[in-house]
Design an enzyme around this catalytic site. Structure first.
Site, PDB file in Angstrom:
ATOM      1  N   CYS A  68      -0.355  13.769 -16.128  1.00 48.84           N
ATOM      2  CA  CYS A  68      -1.019  15.019 -16.502  1.00 48.84           C
ATOM      3  C   CYS A  68      -2.530  14.861 -16.345  1.00 48.84           C
ATOM      4  CB  CYS A  68      -0.667  15.405 -17.943  1.00 48.84           C
ATOM      5  SG  CYS A  68      -1.575  16.867 -18.490  1.00 48.84           S
ATOM      6  N   GLY A 111       3.477  -4.397   9.005  1.00 49.71           N
ATOM      7  CA  GLY A 111       3.321  -2.968   9.264  1.00 49.71           C
ATOM      8  C   GLY A 111       2.119  -2.315   8.630  1.00 49.71           C
ATOM      9  N   THR A 112       0.981  -2.960   8.760  1.00 52.35           N
ATOM     10  CA  THR A 112      -0.222  -2.289   8.230  1.00 52.35           C
ATOM     11  C   THR A 112      -1.461  -2.560   9.063  1.00 52.35           C
ATOM     12  OG1 THR A 112      -1.632  -1.957   6.289  1.00 52.35           O
ATOM     13  CG2 THR A 112      -0.694  -4.156   6.553  1.00 52.35           C
ATOM     14  N   HIS A 130      -1.625   1.487  -4.152  1.00 48.18           N
ATOM     15  CA  HIS A 130      -1.977   2.904  -4.047  1.00 48.18           C
ATOM     16  C   HIS A 130      -1.094   3.791  -4.912  1.00 48.18           C
ATOM     17  CE1 HIS A 130      -4.013   1.878   0.058  1.00 48.18           C
ATOM     18  NE2 HIS A 130      -4.727   1.502  -0.978  1.00 48.18           N
ATOM     19  N   CYS A 162      -3.925  15.518 -20.328  1.00 46.41           N
ATOM     20  CA  CYS A 162      -3.662  14.651 -21.485  1.00 46.41           C
ATOM     21  C   CYS A 162      -3.131  13.277 -21.069  1.00 46.41           C
ATOM     22  CB  CYS A 162      -2.699  15.319 -22.463  1.00 46.41           C
ATOM     23  SG  CYS A 162      -0.987  15.377 -21.895  1.00 46.41           S
ATOM     24  N   ALA A 185       9.405  -4.001  12.569  1.00 46.77           N
ATOM     25  CA  ALA A 185       9.620  -4.840  11.393  1.00 46.77           C
ATOM     26  C   ALA A 185      11.094  -5.217  11.231  1.00 46.77           C
ATOM     27  CB  ALA A 185       9.109  -4.110  10.152  1.00 46.77           C
ATOM     28  N   GLU A 193       1.971  -3.501  17.102  1.00 46.91           N
ATOM     29  CA  GLU A 193       0.775  -3.736  17.922  1.00 46.91           C
ATOM     30  C   GLU A 193      -0.248  -4.560  17.148  1.00 46.91           C
ATOM     31  OE1 GLU A 193      -1.382   0.558  17.194  1.00 46.91           O
ATOM     32  OE2 GLU A 193       0.174   0.366  18.742  1.00 46.91           O
ATOM     33  N   GLN A 198       0.852  -1.199   0.000  1.00 50.63           N
ATOM     34  CA  GLN A 198       0.000   0.000   0.000  1.00 50.63           C
ATOM     35  C   GLN A 198       0.880   1.238   0.000  1.00 50.63           C
ATOM     36  OE1 GLN A 198      -3.166  -0.811   3.276  1.00 50.63           O
ATOM     37  NE2 GLN A 198      -1.516  -2.293   3.440  1.00 50.63           N
ATOM     38  N   ASN A 199       2.191   1.051   0.081  1.00 50.82           N
ATOM     39  CA  ASN A 199       3.096   2.200   0.150  1.00 50.82           C
ATOM     40  C   ASN A 199       3.315   2.807  -1.228  1.00 50.82           C
ATOM     41  OD1 ASN A 199       3.247   1.683   2.820  1.00 50.82           O
ATOM     42  ND2 ASN A 199       5.244   0.667   2.755  1.00 50.82           N
TER      43      ASN A 199
END
Ligand code: NAD
Ligand code: ZN
Length: 247
Positions: free
Chosen positions: A128, A189-190, A120, A131, A234, A217, A102-103
């Site tokens: 642009c 880490g997500t 992502h 165009c 990590a 966590e 997702q980074n």
């Protein structure tokens, strides 16, 4: 206890026929890029509205200046850390086949991973808004904002998925296909609180993958789908995991 769990996770990875990693902002914290949430998260100091597509379309200059401050100034100098390199090594060993991330920081590729699905998008490419011409960040002058297209003078947008923008179909389709093939799925880490990224690990689980999760966590995955939860940074966990995998 954690030692035994790391050993068990290393065994699963060593025996994997089709390992897949699924990463989020937490894997890049040790490269100096803050996550969105948590004590040092960006949301403590930055209004998320700047990252909404409607805001960008209305006020691209303001959006760009914020992006530059919170992301671009850090991203252009960031280097991969031990976790990115460990995943690259697991790729070389054939133990993981792909990384779904997702980074937007390009650090998996900088570490040598070559099968990366960027759910992502990436900060490295600008597109642009008029165009659709694409530019690599290296050839765009980021001293002038907002940057504009050399062909039509349209405003350039980072090729990242903004809030309220859909994930492009192809990367979504490919990511679910990887999750389906996975027999070992390593979440690093997500929180993955955002749809549809949050459903990819569930899809892997439903198709038989063992789920290893690394985080400082617990997350909503931990009590629902995770088979082995490895609590810690990590970098620390990946270092230890690699020592066991290489045995
Ligand atoms: P998040 O910011 O919502 O959460 C970060 C997660 O990482 C938390 O679960 C946290 O406990 C964990 N974490 C923090 N430090 C860690 C460490 N050292 N080791 C292991 N885990 C650690 O991130 P998210 O769930 O990935 O989702 C947020 C969205 O933010 C993503 O879609 C991504 O596009 C974007 N984002 C990307 C970057 C980047 O490219 N590096 C940075 C910030 C945000
Ligand atoms: Zn253009």
């Amino acid at each position: 206890m954690i030692g035994r769990k790391i050993k068990h996770a290393a065994e699963l990875i060593r025996e994997a026929k089709y390992g897949v990693a699924f990463t989020g902002a937490g894997i890049s914290v040790e490269s100096g890029i803050p996550p969105f949430r948590g004590d040092d998260g960006l949301w403590n100091s930055v209004n998320p509205i700047y990252f909404e597509i409607e805001f960008f379309n209305k006020k691209p200059l303001q959006s760009w200046l914020k992006f530059k401050k919170v992301f671009y100034d850090r991203l252009v100098v960031a280097e991969p850390n031990i976790s990115h390199r460990a995943l690259s090594k697991l790729g070389e060993l054939g133990l993981i086949k792909s990384v779904i991330t997702q980074n937007i920081d390009f650090l998996h590729q900088k570490a040598g991973c070559n099968n990366v699905f960027e759910l992502h998008g990436t900060y490295k490419r600008l597109v642009c808004t008029k165009c659709s011409t694409e530019y690599d960040i290296n050839i765009v002058d980021l001293n002038y904002f907002p940057p504009t297209c050399l062909i039509c003078r349209g405003i350039l947008k980072p090729d990242m998925v903004f809030f309220n923008e859909p994930i492009p179909d192809l990367v979504k389709k490919n990511s679910f296909a990887e999750a389906e093939l996975a027999d070992v799925f390593i979440i690093i880490g997500t929180n993955a609180e955002v749809y549809p990224a949050n459903t990819i690990p569930l899809f892997a689980k439903e198709h038989g993958a063992k789920i290893i999760e690394i985080n400082i966590e617990k997350t909503h995955f931990t009590s629902s789908i995770t088979d082995i939860f490895l609590k810690g940074k990590a970098g620390t966990i990946m270092k230890s995991l690699m020592e066991h995998v290489n045995m």
